[in-house]
Design a protein around this motif. Structure first.
Motif, mmCIF file in Angstrom:
data_model
loop_
_atom_site.group_PDB
_atom_site.id
_atom_site.type_symbol
_atom_site.label_atom_id
_atom_site.label_comp_id
_atom_site.label_asym_id
_atom_site.label_seq_id
_atom_site.Cartn_x
_atom_site.Cartn_y
_atom_site.Cartn_z
ATOM 1 N N TYR A 1 35.623 -6.146 4.212
ATOM 2 C CA TYR A 1 36.202 -5.158 3.493
ATOM 3 C C TYR A 1 35.260 -4.785 2.138
ATOM 4 O O TYR A 1 35.263 -3.793 1.781
ATOM 5 C CB TYR A 1 37.429 -5.571 3.004
ATOM 6 C CG TYR A 1 38.341 -4.777 2.168
ATOM 7 C CD1 TYR A 1 39.195 -3.810 2.931
ATOM 8 C CD2 TYR A 1 38.304 -4.811 0.973
ATOM 9 C CE1 TYR A 1 39.767 -2.790 2.182
ATOM 10 C CE2 TYR A 1 39.042 -3.795 0.101
ATOM 11 C CZ TYR A 1 39.768 -2.912 0.580
ATOM 12 O OH TYR A 1 40.365 -2.179 -0.343
ATOM 13 N N PHE B 1 34.481 -1.084 3.185
ATOM 14 C CA PHE B 1 35.431 -0.546 3.010
ATOM 15 C C PHE B 1 36.073 -0.316 1.561
ATOM 16 O O PHE B 1 36.774 0.518 1.276
ATOM 17 C CB PHE B 1 36.775 -1.057 3.954
ATOM 18 C CG PHE B 1 36.445 -0.762 5.306
ATOM 19 C CD1 PHE B 1 36.681 0.317 6.096
ATOM 20 C CD2 PHE B 1 35.767 -1.733 6.235
ATOM 21 C CE1 PHE B 1 36.686 0.448 7.392
ATOM 22 C CE2 PHE B 1 35.682 -1.741 7.519
ATOM 23 C CZ PHE B 1 36.269 -0.602 8.171
ATOM 24 N N SER B 2 35.680 -1.109 0.724
ATOM 25 C CA SER B 2 36.506 -1.209 -0.700
ATOM 26 C C SER B 2 36.468 0.123 -1.289
ATOM 27 O O SER B 2 37.338 0.153 -1.905
ATOM 28 C CB SER B 2 35.854 -2.407 -1.605
ATOM 29 O OG SER B 2 34.499 -2.101 -1.662
ATOM 30 N N LYS C 1 41.140 0.056 7.260
ATOM 31 C CA LYS C 1 40.854 -0.372 5.915
ATOM 32 C C LYS C 1 42.257 -1.124 5.656
ATOM 33 O O LYS C 1 42.123 -2.280 5.093
ATOM 34 C CB LYS C 1 40.810 0.663 4.895
ATOM 35 C CG LYS C 1 40.407 0.233 3.685
ATOM 36 C CD LYS C 1 40.278 1.382 2.519
ATOM 37 C CE LYS C 1 40.080 1.057 1.239
ATOM 38 N NZ LYS C 1 39.762 1.927 0.156
ATOM 39 N N ILE D 1 42.185 -4.564 7.625
ATOM 40 C CA ILE D 1 41.257 -5.427 7.465
ATOM 41 C C ILE D 1 41.627 -6.188 5.828
ATOM 42 O O ILE D 1 41.571 -7.332 5.672
ATOM 43 C CB ILE D 1 39.893 -4.747 7.445
ATOM 44 C CG1 ILE D 1 39.537 -4.489 8.788
ATOM 45 C CG2 ILE D 1 38.928 -5.731 6.601
ATOM 46 C CD1 ILE D 1 38.406 -3.624 8.598
ATOM 47 N N LYS D 2 42.112 -5.255 5.026
ATOM 48 C CA LYS D 2 42.331 -5.824 3.474
ATOM 49 C C LYS D 2 43.510 -6.749 3.664
ATOM 50 O O LYS D 2 43.640 -7.852 2.926
ATOM 51 C CB LYS D 2 42.622 -4.727 2.566
ATOM 52 C CG LYS D 2 42.949 -4.988 1.085
ATOM 53 C CD LYS D 2 43.160 -3.712 0.429
ATOM 54 C CE LYS D 2 43.494 -4.220 -1.226
ATOM 55 N NZ LYS D 2 43.573 -3.061 -1.899
ATOM 56 N N TRP E 1 36.885 -5.910 -5.666
ATOM 57 C CA TRP E 1 37.321 -6.932 -4.587
ATOM 58 C C TRP E 1 36.818 -8.349 -4.393
ATOM 59 O O TRP E 1 37.521 -9.317 -3.994
ATOM 60 C CB TRP E 1 36.986 -6.214 -3.163
ATOM 61 C CG TRP E 1 37.312 -6.957 -1.952
ATOM 62 C CD1 TRP E 1 36.334 -7.522 -1.092
ATOM 63 C CD2 TRP E 1 38.780 -7.219 -1.406
ATOM 64 N NE1 TRP E 1 37.132 -8.298 -0.050
ATOM 65 C CE2 TRP E 1 38.642 -7.905 -0.448
ATOM 66 C CE3 TRP E 1 39.937 -6.788 -1.612
ATOM 67 C CZ2 TRP E 1 39.796 -8.435 0.520
ATOM 68 C CZ3 TRP E 1 40.902 -7.195 -1.071
ATOM 69 C CH2 TRP E 1 40.680 -8.038 0.156
#
Length: 217
Positions: free
Chosen positions: A18, A22-23, A31, A34-35, A198
């Motif tokens: 992530y 993706f962050s 997304k 996963i988060k 993150w």
């Protein structure tokens, strides 16, 4: 390898994925999954290894907060997300007060005072950019996270991972608040702040889980 180890490795893998990929990207179902799963698996791991129920609750509520904050592009779920994280910090405060404490010293008092002073000054600096409806929620949230940090600084030195994790959590919220409220409305997410936010947040949660997991209720 024990099942709990697979759960932890899965959490760390998803958290790393992530943050690295993706962050800073736009919202998507992948997304969101996963988060949310990365912190949910941390909560599951803490439960499986016999961690305190309060740390399991804090991680689980944080995962719920992750879900709300990632659920859509607007701020429709911002307040529910803040509420979930507020409850997570309350759980952490209760946990930290239940753990062995260090002997009170001028160094601890200075660290607690410095943390609270910096927090109050930051919230005061941020206040002009807050929408009117968000001022009270942000002030309340700022108060509870500073209480969480102050409680962590009072822990016995054997809980150093928790203390570091709590400070990382606070640092991530500083970045998040700047990105949410000080950036122009509709601005795209910036990669470097998003990545830093993150990994501070997820790393802090992992350290809190790890530091508390040997303690049983």
């Amino acid at each position: 390898m024990p099942t709990a180890a697979y759960v932890l490795l899965s959490s760390l893998a998803l958290g790393t994925l992530y943050g690295a990929v993706f962050s800073w990207r736009s919202h998507s179902l992948l997304k969101l999954i996963i988060k949310t799963a990365s912190t949910a698996l941390l909560a599951l791991w803490a439960y499986m290894v016999g961690g305190p129920l309060l740390v399991v609750a804090g991680l689980g509520l944080s995962s719920l907060g992750d879900f709300f904050l990632e659920a859509d592009e607007g701020d429709k779920f911002l307040l529910p997300g803040m509420g979930a994280f507020f409850a997570a910090h309350v759980a952490y405060i209760a946990l930290f007060w239940a753990l062995p404490q260090a002997d009170q010293s001028w160094l601890i008092l200075a660290a607690q005072s410095g943390l609270i002073l910096c927090g109050v000054l930051f919230i005061r600096w941020l206040a002009p950019w807050l929408p009117p409806k968000m001022r009270l929620p942000v002030f309340l949230y700022g108060g509870v996270i500073l209480m969480m940090g102050a409680a962590a600084l009072r822990l016995d030195p054997i809980f150093l991972p928790i203390m570091i994790g709590a400070m990382m959590f606070i640092a991530s919220d500083v970045i998040l608040s700047i990105e949410l409220f000080k950036q122009p409305e509709g601005a795209t997410r910036r990669p470097l702040p998003s990545i830093a936010l993150w990994f501070l947040y997820f790393g802090g949660q992992a350290l809190i889980a790890w530091g508390a997991s040997p303690i049983t209720d």
